[in-house]
Design a protein around this motif. Structure first.
Motif, PDB file in Angstrom:
ATOM      1  N   GLU A  21     -12.302  -4.535   7.856  1.00  0.00           N
ATOM      2  CA  GLU A  21     -13.244  -4.299   6.887  1.00  0.00           C
ATOM      3  C   GLU A  21     -13.594  -5.360   6.078  1.00  0.00           C
ATOM      4  OE1 GLU A  21     -13.880  -1.166   2.947  1.00  0.00           O
ATOM      5  OE2 GLU A  21     -12.449  -0.472   4.803  1.00  0.00           O
ATOM      6  N   GLU A  22     -12.388  -6.024   5.431  1.00  0.00           N
ATOM      7  CA  GLU A  22     -12.508  -7.401   4.716  1.00  0.00           C
ATOM      8  C   GLU A  22     -12.038  -8.503   5.388  1.00  0.00           C
ATOM      9  OE1 GLU A  22     -13.705  -8.123   1.857  1.00  0.00           O
ATOM     10  OE2 GLU A  22     -14.082  -6.271   0.765  1.00  0.00           O
ATOM     11  N   PRO A  23     -12.848  -9.095   6.320  1.00  0.00           N
ATOM     12  CA  PRO A  23     -12.367  -9.945   7.340  1.00  0.00           C
ATOM     13  C   PRO A  23     -11.735 -11.248   6.702  1.00  0.00           C
ATOM     14  CG  PRO A  23     -14.718  -9.962   7.383  1.00  0.00           C
ATOM     15  CD  PRO A  23     -14.341  -8.939   6.254  1.00  0.00           C
ATOM     16  N   PHE A  24     -12.012 -11.434   5.467  1.00  0.00           N
ATOM     17  CA  PHE A  24     -11.565 -12.717   4.854  1.00  0.00           C
ATOM     18  C   PHE A  24     -10.230 -12.499   3.964  1.00  0.00           C
ATOM     19  CE2 PHE A  24     -16.101 -14.112   4.909  1.00  0.00           C
ATOM     20  CZ  PHE A  24     -16.110 -14.456   6.146  1.00  0.00           C
ATOM     21  N   LEU A  25      -9.902 -11.391   3.591  1.00  0.00           N
ATOM     22  CA  LEU A  25      -8.832 -10.961   3.147  1.00  0.00           C
ATOM     23  C   LEU A  25      -7.503 -10.305   3.912  1.00  0.00           C
ATOM     24  CD1 LEU A  25     -10.406  -9.420  -0.255  1.00  0.00           C
ATOM     25  CD2 LEU A  25      -9.429 -11.452   0.129  1.00  0.00           C
ATOM     26  N   ALA A  41       0.802  -1.280  -0.147  1.00  0.00           N
ATOM     27  CA  ALA A  41      -0.034   0.034  -0.006  1.00  0.00           C
ATOM     28  C   ALA A  41       0.912   1.134   0.045  1.00  0.00           C
ATOM     29  CB  ALA A  41      -0.922  -0.051   1.257  1.00  0.00           C
ATOM     30  N   THR A  42       2.004   1.101   0.752  1.00  0.00           N
ATOM     31  CA  THR A  42       2.721   2.377   0.741  1.00  0.00           C
ATOM     32  C   THR A  42       3.544   2.632  -0.687  1.00  0.00           C
ATOM     33  OG1 THR A  42       3.403   2.101   3.107  1.00  0.00           O
ATOM     34  CG2 THR A  42       4.955   3.240   1.822  1.00  0.00           C
ATOM     35  N   TRP A  43       3.771   1.511  -1.255  1.00  0.00           N
ATOM     36  CA  TRP A  43       4.349   1.715  -2.859  1.00  0.00           C
ATOM     37  C   TRP A  43       3.088   2.298  -3.607  1.00  0.00           C
ATOM     38  CZ3 TRP A  43       2.852  -0.041  -7.421  1.00  0.00           C
ATOM     39  CH2 TRP A  43       3.802  -0.002  -8.379  1.00  0.00           C
ATOM     40  N   LEU A  44       1.918   1.632  -3.569  1.00  0.00           N
ATOM     41  CA  LEU A  44       1.075   2.040  -4.506  1.00  0.00           C
ATOM     42  C   LEU A  44       0.722   3.741  -4.285  1.00  0.00           C
ATOM     43  CD1 LEU A  44      -1.699  -0.594  -4.080  1.00  0.00           C
ATOM     44  CD2 LEU A  44      -0.296  -0.029  -6.127  1.00  0.00           C
ATOM     45  N   ILE A 104      -2.582   2.938 -11.734  1.00  0.00           N
ATOM     46  CA  ILE A 104      -2.867   1.908 -10.900  1.00  0.00           C
ATOM     47  C   ILE A 104      -4.350   1.649 -11.382  1.00  0.00           C
ATOM     48  CG2 ILE A 104      -1.098   2.506  -9.072  1.00  0.00           C
ATOM     49  CD1 ILE A 104      -3.608   2.966  -7.175  1.00  0.00           C
ATOM     50  N   GLY A 105      -4.736   0.096 -11.420  1.00  0.00           N
ATOM     51  CA  GLY A 105      -5.856  -0.358 -11.598  1.00  0.00           C
ATOM     52  C   GLY A 105      -6.880  -0.003 -10.644  1.00  0.00           C
ATOM     53  N   ALA A 106      -8.360  -0.427 -11.088  1.00  0.00           N
ATOM     54  CA  ALA A 106      -9.288  -0.102 -10.235  1.00  0.00           C
ATOM     55  C   ALA A 106      -9.217  -1.196  -8.782  1.00  0.00           C
ATOM     56  CB  ALA A 106     -10.570  -0.652 -10.893  1.00  0.00           C
ATOM     57  N   GLY A 107      -8.561  -2.089  -9.061  1.00  0.00           N
ATOM     58  CA  GLY A 107      -8.436  -3.292  -7.943  1.00  0.00           C
ATOM     59  C   GLY A 107      -7.478  -2.669  -6.959  1.00  0.00           C
ATOM     60  N   ALA A 108      -6.482  -2.425  -7.480  1.00  0.00           N
ATOM     61  CA  ALA A 108      -5.381  -1.838  -6.669  1.00  0.00           C
ATOM     62  C   ALA A 108      -5.647  -0.329  -5.975  1.00  0.00           C
ATOM     63  CB  ALA A 108      -4.008  -1.334  -7.613  1.00  0.00           C
ATOM     64  N   ARG A 109      -6.430   0.367  -6.813  1.00  0.00           N
ATOM     65  CA  ARG A 109      -6.985   1.528  -6.042  1.00  0.00           C
ATOM     66  C   ARG A 109      -8.051   1.208  -4.869  1.00  0.00           C
ATOM     67  NH1 ARG A 109      -6.293   6.376  -8.074  1.00  0.00           N
ATOM     68  NH2 ARG A 109      -5.908   5.420  -9.907  1.00  0.00           N
ATOM     69  N   SER A 110      -8.831   0.442  -5.209  1.00  0.00           N
ATOM     70  CA  SER A 110      -9.667   0.080  -3.983  1.00  0.00           C
ATOM     71  C   SER A 110      -8.982  -0.757  -2.987  1.00  0.00           C
ATOM     72  CB  SER A 110     -10.608  -1.223  -4.667  1.00  0.00           C
ATOM     73  OG  SER A 110     -11.487  -1.619  -3.536  1.00  0.00           O
ATOM     74  N   TYR A 111      -8.112  -1.522  -3.252  1.00  0.00           N
ATOM     75  CA  TYR A 111      -7.047  -1.922  -1.997  1.00  0.00           C
ATOM     76  C   TYR A 111      -6.477  -0.736  -1.296  1.00  0.00           C
ATOM     77  CZ  TYR A 111      -3.035  -3.875   0.274  1.00  0.00           C
ATOM     78  OH  TYR A 111      -1.928  -3.992   1.200  1.00  0.00           O
ATOM     79  N   LEU A 112      -5.921  -0.023  -2.071  1.00  0.00           N
ATOM     80  CA  LEU A 112      -5.168   1.253  -1.471  1.00  0.00           C
ATOM     81  C   LEU A 112      -6.138   2.230  -0.650  1.00  0.00           C
ATOM     82  CD1 LEU A 112      -2.725   3.319  -1.058  1.00  0.00           C
ATOM     83  CD2 LEU A 112      -3.292   4.058  -3.171  1.00  0.00           C
ATOM     84  N   ASP A 113      -7.282   2.372  -0.970  1.00  0.00           N
ATOM     85  CA  ASP A 113      -8.437   3.288  -0.425  1.00  0.00           C
ATOM     86  C   ASP A 113      -8.785   2.457   0.926  1.00  0.00           C
ATOM     87  OD1 ASP A 113      -8.055   5.057  -2.321  1.00  0.00           O
ATOM     88  OD2 ASP A 113     -10.084   4.343  -3.214  1.00  0.00           O
ATOM     89  N   ARG A 114      -8.902   1.023   0.698  1.00  0.00           N
ATOM     90  CA  ARG A 114      -9.367   0.135   1.950  1.00  0.00           C
ATOM     91  C   ARG A 114      -7.964   0.381   3.181  1.00  0.00           C
ATOM     92  NH1 ARG A 114      -9.861  -4.213  -0.279  1.00  0.00           N
ATOM     93  NH2 ARG A 114      -8.155  -5.649   0.815  1.00  0.00           N
ATOM     94  N   VAL A 115      -6.929   0.323   2.535  1.00  0.00           N
ATOM     95  CA  VAL A 115      -5.656   0.355   3.685  1.00  0.00           C
ATOM     96  C   VAL A 115      -5.684   1.978   4.160  1.00  0.00           C
ATOM     97  CG1 VAL A 115      -3.207   0.158   3.886  1.00  0.00           C
ATOM     98  CG2 VAL A 115      -4.354  -1.285   2.437  1.00  0.00           C
ATOM     99  N   ARG A 116      -5.999   2.721   3.616  1.00  0.00           N
ATOM    100  CA  ARG A 116      -5.973   4.203   4.078  1.00  0.00           C
ATOM    101  C   ARG A 116      -7.219   4.413   5.165  1.00  0.00           C
ATOM    102  NH1 ARG A 116      -2.908   7.822   1.663  1.00  0.00           N
ATOM    103  NH2 ARG A 116      -2.254   7.584  -0.371  1.00  0.00           N
ATOM    104  N   ARG A 117      -8.203   3.741   4.845  1.00  0.00           N
ATOM    105  CA  ARG A 117      -9.376   3.862   5.917  1.00  0.00           C
ATOM    106  C   ARG A 117      -8.893   3.078   6.995  1.00  0.00           C
ATOM    107  NH1 ARG A 117     -12.469   2.716   1.026  1.00  0.00           N
ATOM    108  NH2 ARG A 117     -12.738   0.766   1.309  1.00  0.00           N
ATOM    109  N   ARG A 118      -8.190   1.842   6.974  1.00  0.00           N
ATOM    110  CA  ARG A 118      -7.871   0.935   8.049  1.00  0.00           C
ATOM    111  C   ARG A 118      -6.910   1.913   8.839  1.00  0.00           C
ATOM    112  NH1 ARG A 118      -6.261  -4.602   9.117  1.00  0.00           N
ATOM    113  NH2 ARG A 118      -4.678  -4.603  10.410  1.00  0.00           N
ATOM    114  N   VAL A 119      -5.933   2.540   8.305  1.00  0.00           N
ATOM    115  CA  VAL A 119      -4.960   3.429   8.798  1.00  0.00           C
ATOM    116  C   VAL A 119      -5.747   4.676   9.700  1.00  0.00           C
ATOM    117  CG1 VAL A 119      -3.035   4.942   8.687  1.00  0.00           C
ATOM    118  CG2 VAL A 119      -2.986   2.713   7.552  1.00  0.00           C
ATOM    119  N   ALA A 120      -6.568   5.152   8.889  1.00  0.00           N
ATOM    120  CA  ALA A 120      -7.368   6.123   9.562  1.00  0.00           C
ATOM    121  C   ALA A 120      -8.112   5.721  10.866  1.00  0.00           C
ATOM    122  CB  ALA A 120      -8.099   7.004   8.676  1.00  0.00           C
TER     123      ALA A 120
END
Length: 366
Positions: free
Chosen positions: A152-156, A37-40, A50-66
């Protein structure tokens, strides 16, 4: 430190990647180094698509950190706890560059504050204790509780987590004394909290990135006093070997300033002296036992109480009963006996019916 040392490509430099490497290969290296996520975030700052999947992942990590940053600030305000890393280090990051956080590290002023904060997390988020550690030396006791709840994504994604302790630095629990207090300024506390990570794992790109931003902040604030202040705290906190290794390994990848080169030279003899002191029987070592959660029945009092039952030590706490172990492993026979003793303790104290925690299977062994 070079002025360009924190350009967005610093993540790839810390990973030891050659210039011009295709972005997908850099992403793969970052993923293996647990800093994707830091690299993204650095890629978006450099205009890399970056693609939609990577962007979604980065946004999710940002929410986690926040969320973790917000929790740390709220618990610090409500119960007088101190945040050691997390938001305190992220504040020094260049705008847009994400500092990933797996959990939130908090230091409580006393055991009452620790349990109050832990109960708060259980009531608000359904957090459960993964482990409770009890450290004793003479008549003094310190406690640590490690809490988890679904991401947020408990299985991932790995579970969210908060670690709350009544001490700042625990060391290796055998040859390094317990250090109750961290330095006052956030930049110094963060520096030594990152150095302390060496007792848990080898230094990673994330740790070296932390060092880079903290090194720049400390040099700006301390000026000519940098080496004196850093080395003085390194000796007092018994962390000269770890800090020496962190600074040297970072400097190999991204050269630091002359001031930090001077500081490193002064750290080396301190590291040798501290290493020589690390032997069994050193003063300040606490006897540590690991608490395996058995139930969620609240104990009678506001603090941890130890009960001896048939050769086993059980601790009742405001969050449940734990089996205390010298090593984080237990036989099936002892586990069965411990659960029965916990049920009796709960009944005797008027606690609610005991529920076995889902964390048991990760700790038990035949």
């Amino acid at each position: 430190m070079n002025e360009d040392s924190l350009d967005p490509d610093v993540v790839e430099r810390l990973l030891g990647l050659p210039p011009g490497l295709p972005a997908w290969q850099a992403a793969d290296a970052a993923s293996r180094a647990r800093i994707l996520a830091t690299w993204l975030s650095s890629a978006t700052l450099r205009g890399i698509a970056i693609g939609a999947g990577a962007r979604s992942y980065l946004d999710r990590v940002r929410r986690r950190v926040a969320e973790l940053h917000g929790l740390g600030d709220r618990l610090a305000t409500a119960y007088g706890l101190r945040v050691l890393k997390g938001a305190r280090i992220a504040a020094y990051m260049p705008p847009g560059l994400l500092r990933q956080s797996g959990d939130c590290d908090l230091v409580a002023p006393d055991e009452d504050a620790l349990w109050n904060a832990a109960l708060d997390l259980r009531e608000r988020l359904g957090a459960v204790p993964r482990c409770v550690s009890v450290l004793r030396s003479g008549g003094e006791t310190h406690v640590a509780v490690f809490l988890k709840w679904p991401a947020e994504e408990p299985f991932l994604d790995k579970p969210m987590g908060v670690d709350i302790t009544t001490y700042a630095f625990g060391g290796d629990l055998k040859r390094v004394p317990l250090r109750v207090r961290a330095p006052g300024p956030d930049d110094l506390a963060g520096l030594f909290a990152v150095a302390e990570e060496r007792f848990q794992h080898k230094f990673r790109a994330k740790d070296r990135l932390d060092l880079l931003v903290l090194a720049r902040a400390l040099e700006s604030r301390l000026g000519d006093r940098l080496a004196d202040v850093v080395c003085g705290h390194a000796a007092e906190l018994a962390l000269a070997p770890e800090l020496c290794r962190l600074v040297a390994s970072t400097d190999e990848r991204v050269p630091l300033s002359a001031a930090w080169g001077h500081t490193l030279a002064r750290l080396r003899p301190l590291a040798r002296e501290e290493t020589a002191r690390r032997r069994t029987g050193r003063p300040g070592i606490y006897a540590t036992r690991f608490g395996l959660p058995l139930d969620a029945a609240r104990g009678e009092g506001p603090r941890l109480v130890v009960h001896r039952r048939s050769g086993l030590d059980l601790a009742t706490t405001p969050m449940g009963t734990c089996l205390l172990l010298e090593r984080p492993e237990v036989t099936d026979e002892d586990l069965t006996r411990a659960v029965e003793h916990a049920r009796v303790l709960s009944t005797a104290s008027g606690g609610r019916e005991v529920d076995r925690c889902g964390t048991l299977s990760t700790h038990s062994s035949g």
